[in-house]
Design an enzyme around this catalytic site. Structure first.
Site, short mmCIF file in Angstrom:
data_model
loop_
_atom_site.label_atom_id
_atom_site.label_comp_id
_atom_site.label_asym_id
_atom_site.label_seq_id
_atom_site.Cartn_x
_atom_site.Cartn_y
_atom_site.Cartn_z
N LYS A 162 1.86 2.04 -5.18
CA LYS A 162 2.41 1.45 -6.42
C LYS A 162 1.49 1.73 -7.61
O LYS A 162 1.94 2.08 -8.69
CB LYS A 162 2.57 -0.08 -6.26
CG LYS A 162 3.54 -0.48 -5.15
CD LYS A 162 3.57 -1.98 -4.93
CE LYS A 162 2.30 -2.55 -4.32
NZ LYS A 162 2.03 -2.14 -2.93
N GLY A 175 -4.59 -4.34 -3.75
CA GLY A 175 -5.59 -3.32 -4.04
C GLY A 175 -4.82 -2.08 -4.45
O GLY A 175 -4.14 -1.46 -3.63
N HIS A 176 -4.85 -1.76 -5.72
CA HIS A 176 -4.06 -0.64 -6.25
C HIS A 176 -4.99 0.48 -6.69
O HIS A 176 -5.87 0.27 -7.53
CB HIS A 176 -3.18 -1.12 -7.42
CG HIS A 176 -2.15 -2.13 -6.99
ND1 HIS A 176 -1.27 -2.71 -7.86
CD2 HIS A 176 -1.85 -2.64 -5.77
CE1 HIS A 176 -0.48 -3.54 -7.18
NE2 HIS A 176 -0.82 -3.53 -5.92
N ASP A 210 0.80 -1.22 0.00
CA ASP A 210 0.00 0.00 0.00
C ASP A 210 0.83 1.27 0.00
O ASP A 210 0.45 2.29 0.58
CB ASP A 210 -0.98 0.02 1.20
CG ASP A 210 -1.86 -1.21 1.21
OD1 ASP A 210 -2.23 -1.69 0.12
OD2 ASP A 210 -2.16 -1.71 2.31
N GLN A 248 1.96 -6.14 -3.18
CA GLN A 248 2.43 -6.23 -1.78
C GLN A 248 3.71 -5.40 -1.58
O GLN A 248 3.86 -4.39 -2.25
CB GLN A 248 2.66 -7.71 -1.36
CG GLN A 248 1.37 -8.51 -1.22
CD GLN A 248 0.79 -9.00 -2.53
OE1 GLN A 248 1.48 -9.67 -3.29
NE2 GLN A 248 -0.46 -8.70 -2.79
P1 GDP Z 1 -0.77 0.26 -3.57
O1 GDP Z 1 -1.36 -1.01 -3.08
O2 GDP Z 1 0.70 0.33 -3.32
O3 GDP Z 1 -1.10 0.55 -5.01
O4 GDP Z 1 -1.41 1.42 -2.70
P2 GDP Z 1 -2.96 1.58 -2.29
O5 GDP Z 1 -3.73 2.04 -3.46
O6 GDP Z 1 -3.44 0.36 -1.59
O7 GDP Z 1 -2.87 2.69 -1.17
C1 GDP Z 1 -2.34 3.95 -1.42
C2 GDP Z 1 -3.41 5.01 -1.11
O8 GDP Z 1 -2.81 6.28 -1.04
C3 GDP Z 1 -4.48 5.12 -2.17
O9 GDP Z 1 -5.69 5.51 -1.57
C4 GDP Z 1 -3.94 6.24 -3.07
O10 GDP Z 1 -4.96 6.92 -3.78
C5 GDP Z 1 -3.33 7.14 -2.05
N1 GDP Z 1 -2.16 7.92 -2.50
C6 GDP Z 1 -1.17 7.57 -3.37
N2 GDP Z 1 -0.25 8.54 -3.44
C7 GDP Z 1 -0.65 9.52 -2.61
C8 GDP Z 1 -0.10 10.78 -2.22
O11 GDP Z 1 0.97 11.20 -2.65
N3 GDP Z 1 -0.82 11.51 -1.31
C9 GDP Z 1 -2.00 11.09 -0.80
N4 GDP Z 1 -2.62 11.87 0.08
N5 GDP Z 1 -2.54 9.92 -1.14
C10 GDP Z 1 -1.88 9.15 -2.02
P1 IMO Z 2 -0.93 -4.24 -2.21
O1 IMO Z 2 -0.48 -4.80 -3.54
C1 IMO Z 2 -0.96 -4.69 2.13
C2 IMO Z 2 -0.94 -8.78 3.73
C3 IMO Z 2 -2.20 -9.24 4.45
C4 IMO Z 2 -1.60 -10.23 5.44
C5 IMO Z 2 -0.46 -10.86 4.63
C6 IMO Z 2 -0.82 -12.21 4.00
O2 IMO Z 2 -2.23 -3.53 -2.26
O3 IMO Z 2 0.17 -3.47 -1.58
P2 IMO Z 2 -2.35 -12.94 1.96
O4 IMO Z 2 -3.81 -12.73 1.71
O5 IMO Z 2 -1.45 -12.36 0.91
O6 IMO Z 2 -2.01 -14.37 2.26
O7 IMO Z 2 -2.06 -12.13 3.33
O8 IMO Z 2 -0.14 -9.95 3.61
N1 IMO Z 2 -1.17 -8.26 2.35
C7 IMO Z 2 -1.12 -6.97 2.03
N2 IMO Z 2 -0.97 -5.86 2.79
N3 IMO Z 2 -1.08 -4.57 0.81
C8 IMO Z 2 -1.22 -5.65 0.01
O9 IMO Z 2 -1.21 -5.57 -1.33
C9 IMO Z 2 -1.29 -6.91 0.62
N4 IMO Z 2 -1.45 -8.18 0.16
C10 IMO Z 2 -1.35 -8.99 1.22
O10 IMO Z 2 -2.84 -8.18 5.09
O11 IMO Z 2 -1.01 -9.54 6.51
MG MG Z 3 -2.91 -1.66 -1.80
#
Ligand code: GDP
Ligand code: IMO
Ligand code: MG
Length: 425
Positions: free
Chosen positions: A16, A40-41, A13, A225
């Site tokens: 990416k 979840g991207h 998170d 991840q």
């Molecule tokens: P990922 O799994 O690495 O793709 O990241 P996620 O989407 O799960 O979580 C990142 C969150 O931060 C999302 O809600 C994005 O919209 C938000 N985000 C990404 N870059 C920024 C930033 O520079 N500032 C803020 N405030 N939010 C951001």
């Molecule tokens: P993105 O790509 C954050 C965590 C789960 C749990 C552990 C194992 O959005 O960054 P799993 O279901 O993979 O066997 O769970 O890994 N986990 C993540 N945490 N971002 C993710 O993906 C994750 N994918 C798995 O919360 O601790």
């Molecule tokens: Mg994510």
């Protein structure tokens, strides 16, 4: 442009999706190489949010090839739902540009069930806190050599016999160990047939598509991840079930390691973690609460509240070492605005010693005490800042200090969720 790998340097998170979306414009193909819909991207374009779990984060750029590599575990129902949702918004998700490797592993209903049965039987302190999507059990079947691969969906007889084989062991566990209802081969088979029919047009030889795309432009490899959730190098056993390090981009996409040229590690300006496992810089005070609130730190997949803490350079040093990072992209810097002081963890105290890298013993990180350095914060809103020089001095100092301690250059700074809120240095 060099072929580029995007990976999370922390526990996921990091943002990416946003960076992949931004770089996709200059790519010929975007490839997911590991993980599944545990990811979840989030992409935000012109104020509109789109969360992707399986489909590569380049899909919003018309004409770019999007590939799901052999290293991915694919839940076909989730894939089709995502396809349908994007199509309804007018996004082109036709098989001409959206392809699934014939070698990708398929997540079956018994994988999801097993994932959840396992977690519910574990004691509170040994629960991993998985996403419950069947990721671990699907990778287990791959390693056990009884997995169903995407190409098998086009071969009904093989598919049926593989389901039957997989259910022999699984049903013994469901009935005897987990006291759950066994699954019926015929029912599982009949339910997947129409799904398989819809998946068939998307099947491709991903490796050869990548070779073709290389001639036209850069390949963008999208990690899921984070490095510290890697099955080998992460905080085992509180990890996911795939290799999340950059090296796996080659194996999980079907190309050689010399293809990987630029390796961008995505770093959130502080640290978050979802699920269980050690987290030395976790905050349980008002600062942690402030980061959670200001950063809207809720999981994009399960909606769980993310644990929050200060930036951990020990974690980043290890990420740089494991992945040969060529640069960092620092995200969510705007979330730190308004704090009086910001702390950075520069080392750990572990069993009476000061260490610069995480201990390698199982759960060693749980016994690490962070050593902090504190820097002044800034009060300005930076969400509209367009260049590095326009950032407040304290924010620039923070970035410079990260570079100094890690030895990795910060090439991209993100100051808001929108594609446009990005500074390239
Ligand atoms: P990922 O799994 O690495 O793709 O990241 P996620 O989407 O799960 O979580 C990142 C969150 O931060 C999302 O809600 C994005 O919209 C938000 N985000 C990404 N870059 C920024 C930033 O520079 N500032 C803020 N405030 N939010 C951001
Ligand atoms: P993105 O790509 C954050 C965590 C789960 C749990 C552990 C194992 O959005 O960054 P799993 O279901 O993979 O066997 O769970 O890994 N986990 C993540 N945490 N971002 C993710 O993906 C994750 N994918 C798995 O919360 O601790
Ligand atoms: Mg994510």
């Amino acid at each position: 442009m060099s072929n580029t790998v995007i990976i999370g340097t922390q526990w996921g998170d990091e943002g990416k999706g946003k960076i992949v979306d931004m770089l996709a414009e200059k790519s010929s193909a975007i490839v997911r190489f590991q993980g599944g819909n545990n990811a979840g991207h989030t992409l935000v374009v012109g104020g509109e949010t789109c969360i992707l779990h399986l489909i590569p984060s380049g899909i919003l750029h018309p004409g770019k090839i999007c590939l799901i590599g052999n290293g991915v575990v694919l839940d076909p129902e989730v894939f089709l739902k995502e396809i349908d949702a994007l199509a309804a918004k007018g996004v082109d998700v036709s098989p001409e540009r959206m392809m699934i490797s014939k070698k990708a592993q398929i997540i079956m209903p018994y994988h999801r069930l097993l994932d959840n049965c396992r977690e519910s039987l574990k004691s509170e302190d040994s629960k991993i806190g998985t996403t419950g999507r069947g990721i671990g059990p699907c990778y287990e079947d791959k390693a056990s050599r009884i997995g169903i691969r995407a190409a098998d969906l086009a071969d009904p007889e093989l598919l049926r016999s593989k389901i039957e084989e997989a259910l022999i062991e699984k049903n013994a566990l469901f009935e005897n160990l987990f006291k759950a209802e066994p699954l019926d081969t015929e029912k599982v088979y009949q339910e997947i047939l129409p799904i398989a029919e819809r998946i068939k047009p998307f099947l491709a030889d991903a490796s050869s598509v990548i070779q073709e795309c290389r001639k036209k432009g850069m390949i963008l490899f999208e990690g899921a991840q984070g490095i510290h959730l890697d099955i080998d190098h992460g905080t085992y056993p509180f990890v996911t079930s795939s290799n999340t390090v950059a090296g796996n981009a080659a194996a999980g996409a079907g190309c050689g390691p010399r293809t990987l040229e630029r390796i961008i590690g995505i770093v959130k300006a502080y640290t978050t973690r979802v699920g269980s496992g050690p987290f030395p810089t976790e905050l349980f005070d008002a600062n942690g609460e402030a980061l959670q609130q200001a950063g809207h730190e809720f999981g994009a997949t399960t909606g769980r509240k993310r644990r929050c803490g200060w930036l951990d350079l020990v974690v980043l040093r290890e990420s740089a070492r494991l992945c040969d990072l060529t640069e960092f992209a620092l995200t969510k810097l705007d979330v730190l605005s308004g704090l009086d002081e910001i702390s950075i963890c520069t080392a750990y105290e572990y069993r009476g010693e000061k260490i610069d890298y995480p201990p390698q013993e199982q759960n060693g990180m749980a016994y690490c005490k962070p050593v902090y350095e504190t820097m002044p914060g800034w009060k300005e809103d930076i969400t509209e800042v367009k260049s590095f020089d326009e950032l407040p001095q304290a924010a620039r100092d923070y970035i410079n200090r990260i570079e100094e301690i890690s030895g990795v250059r910060v090439g991209i700074v993100s100051v808001g969720p929108d594609r446009a809120q990005t500074i390239v240095r």
